[in-house]
Design an enzyme around this catalytic site. Structure first.
Site, PDB file in Angstrom:
ATOM      1  N   GLU A  23      28.721  -8.446 -36.792  1.00  0.00           N
ATOM      2  CA  GLU A  23      29.582  -7.874 -36.815  1.00  0.00           C
ATOM      3  C   GLU A  23      30.555  -8.317 -37.823  1.00  0.00           C
ATOM      4  OE1 GLU A  23      33.232  -6.333 -37.051  1.00  0.00           O
ATOM      5  OE2 GLU A  23      33.397  -7.418 -35.311  1.00  0.00           O
ATOM      6  N   TRP A  81      38.312 -15.500 -34.574  1.00  0.00           N
ATOM      7  CA  TRP A  81      39.235 -16.801 -33.391  1.00  0.00           C
ATOM      8  C   TRP A  81      40.231 -14.836 -33.498  1.00  0.00           C
ATOM      9  CZ3 TRP A  81      42.710 -15.108 -37.253  1.00  0.00           C
ATOM     10  CH2 TRP A  81      42.587 -15.650 -38.781  1.00  0.00           C
ATOM     11  N   ASN A  82      40.041 -13.885 -34.206  1.00  0.00           N
ATOM     12  CA  ASN A  82      40.860 -12.790 -34.560  1.00  0.00           C
ATOM     13  C   ASN A  82      41.906 -12.277 -33.234  1.00  0.00           C
ATOM     14  OD1 ASN A  82      39.569 -11.437 -34.729  1.00  0.00           O
ATOM     15  ND2 ASN A  82      39.804 -10.873 -36.542  1.00  0.00           N
ATOM     16  N   LYS A  91      29.602 -19.346 -27.373  1.00  0.00           N
ATOM     17  CA  LYS A  91      30.583 -20.183 -28.588  1.00  0.00           C
ATOM     18  C   LYS A  91      31.966 -19.543 -28.820  1.00  0.00           C
ATOM     19  CE  LYS A  91      30.958 -21.000 -32.801  1.00  0.00           C
ATOM     20  NZ  LYS A  91      31.746 -21.839 -32.496  1.00  0.00           N
ATOM     21  N   PRO A  92      32.817 -19.197 -28.637  1.00  0.00           N
ATOM     22  CA  PRO A  92      34.101 -19.389 -28.938  1.00  0.00           C
ATOM     23  C   PRO A  92      34.577 -20.051 -30.170  1.00  0.00           C
ATOM     24  CG  PRO A  92      34.962 -20.214 -27.385  1.00  0.00           C
ATOM     25  CD  PRO A  92      32.724 -20.179 -26.719  1.00  0.00           C
TER      26      PRO A  92
END
Ligand code: ADP
Length: 488
Positions: free
Chosen positions: A257, A157-158, A181-182
């Site tokens: 990451e 979300w950042n 997939k956010p």
């Protein structure tokens, strides 16, 4: 109320196989503005069944997309890039509403995000293979690069826009089809990008977006599928490790990451004003919620008091507030759990002897705000120095020698970004060579761009995003040994 120039960019349905659909079971979830707790939108809450549909759609779309000319894919990405630029302001407003960062930063993220679409529109045309010397007279050897297949991109979300484009632009350019997939905190930016991708002409099934609160169920379905050949994940180290374990059954190609614990070292020969300015960006951007944010500030003893003095003055000028309001430089944290976590880290440090020179607790206002905070007398053993803070808190510690600074900096399982300020050239070279980090900013607090490879070492993960290396994550090598042609 969020008002947009293009109302259709705020969508509440997921997107699978070229169709905007509610969840099969009708479920929805609220997307909340972290600055005031207001509901921005109610979004379709997909589950494992929609994930299966997305996999089938991406698989079905793969042959034609893979066979398209690189130039055709490039032209489409380029149109998408132009549309993102055209709607930058709306996209930034959606981003700030669901994520909280100041509008100026959100506008910057849209530009940063679409720089990857533009970059990989170009890189997609420049995928080169190899030819080799031969092991026998009648043989010829060549190596070609082919798209890896269906890709799942799981994002945090950042950076609700840029973490998506940084993955899907190279994937699409390479000829892969994609399922995104956010994060459940910020699905609206992903869906808005999808609206524009569709407008740019993205064929059905090539790009699918699963908005969901059921991350484990949806993630589990994606990970279990043998059709999904690649997973690119940005998020916590714990979830990254779990995805790696889950991928073992089908041995997917992975890019991870993960978390960081970035040291920011100020040596006694540094330009102190430049170091303060660099730290302000590296620490307080996105209210400290980036995986490359300065997490431990190490300052050489001789200049520590001078540095702290200048730094506290600079931090005091930051203006905390609703990101949508003009003049805000530090927004809220993403949710109340984030405020609780940062509060506990700061309280723990203070109990161990750290001193708050500024801030020190949640802000006295509605919303999920934590005051910009500077902590002095932090020691390396404190939890705040060992874990990722993800908040607007600068823990400062002293060191005596270059060797000690390097040892302290590397004393963490993480290895994403590191920063240091120094002017002696020998020291600069010694230190950047010794730091066990995937990215090092030397007299530079803002290292990210589409041009530089982004990624970590150690438990910060592996794989690189952006740059000339980023597209290789979505390609696989095929060696061809040619014989039987009656060659001389
Ligand atoms: P953060 O702490 O930054 O939210 P997470 O690793 O929890 O980091 O989340 C990053 C992304 O991973 C989000 O999209 C989230 O929904 C997703 N996620 C969380 N748990 C799982 C899981 N078990 N399987 C797949 N994805 C997950």
């Amino acid at each position: 109320m969020l008002t947009l120039a293009k109302e259709g960019l705020l969508t509440t349905l997921g997107y699978v196989g070229g169709q905007w659909r509610p969840a099969a079971d009708g479920a929805t979830f609220d997307v909340v503005n972290p600055a005031d707790g207001g509901v921005v939108a109610r979004v379709a809450d997909y589950g494992a069944d929609e994930a299966a549909d997305a996999i089938a759609a991406a698989e079905a779309a793969l042959p034609a997309w893979r066979a398209a000319l690189p130039k055709e894919r490039s032209d489409l990405l380029r149109r998408w890039h132009d549309l993102v630029l055209q709607h930058q302001e709306d996209l930034a407003r959606i981003l700030t509403a669901e994520q909280g960062k100041p509008l100026a930063e959100a506008r910057g993220e849209i530009l940063y995000g679409t720089s990857f679409i533009e970059w990989f529109a170009e890189e997609g045309k420049r995928i080169y293979g190899d030819t080799m010397t031969v092991p026998g007279r009648d043989k010829r050897i060549l190596v070609i690069k082919q798209p890896v297949g269906v890709v799942a991109a799981i994002t945090p979300w950042n950076f609700p826009n840029a973490m998506i484009t940084r993955k899907i632009a190279p994937a699409l350019a390479a000829g892969c089809t994609v399922i995104v997939k956010p994060s459940e905190e910020t699905p609206l930016s992903a869906l808005a990008l999808m609206v524009l991708a569709e407008e740019a002409g993205m064929p059905a099934g090539v790009l699918n977006v699963l908005a969901t609160t059921k991350a484990a169920a949806v993630g589990g379905r994606l990970m279990a599928s043998s059709a999904v050949r690649k997973v690119s994940f940005t998020g916590s180290t714990a979830v990254g490790k779990q995805l790696m374990r889950q991928s073992a059954a089908t041995l997917k190609k992975l890019s991870l990451e993960l978390g960081g614990n970035a040291p920011f070292i100020v040596f006694d020969d540094a330009d102190i004003d430049a170091a303060v300015a660099g730290l302000l960006v590296a620490k307080f951007r996105n209210a400290g919620q980036t995986c490359v944010c300065a997490n431990r500030i190490l300052v050489q003893s001789a200049i520590c008091d001078r540095f702290l003095d200048a730094f506290v003055k600079a931090v005091a000028t930051l203006c905390q507030g609703d990101g949508a309001e003009a003049g805000t430089s530090v927004g809220p944290l993403i949710n109340s759990a984030a405020v609780d976590k940062v509060s506990a880290l700061v309280a723990g440090a203070q109990a161990g002897g750290a001193r708050a020179l500024l801030g020190g607790g949640p802000a006295a206002r509605a919303g999920h705000f934590f005051q910009p905070t500077v902590l002095a007398d932090v020691s390396p053993a404190m939890e705040i120095a060992r874990s990722e803070v993800f908040g607007p808190v600068a823990p400062v510690m002293r060191f005596e020698t270059e060797a000690q600074a390097i040892r302290l900096a590397n004393d963490t399982p993480y290895g994403l970004a590191a920063y240091f300020y120094a002017r002696d050239l020998g020291r600069v070279i010694r230190v950047y060579e010794a730091l066990e980090y995937g990215m090092v900013g030397v007299n530079d607090g803002a290292i990210s761009s589409e041009i530089i490879p982004f990624g970590g070492m150690k438990e910060s993960g592996f794989g690189r995003e952006g740059s000339k290396y980023g597209i290789d994550e979505y390609l696989q090598l095929k060696s061809v040994s040619l014989a039987g042609f009656n060659l001389p």
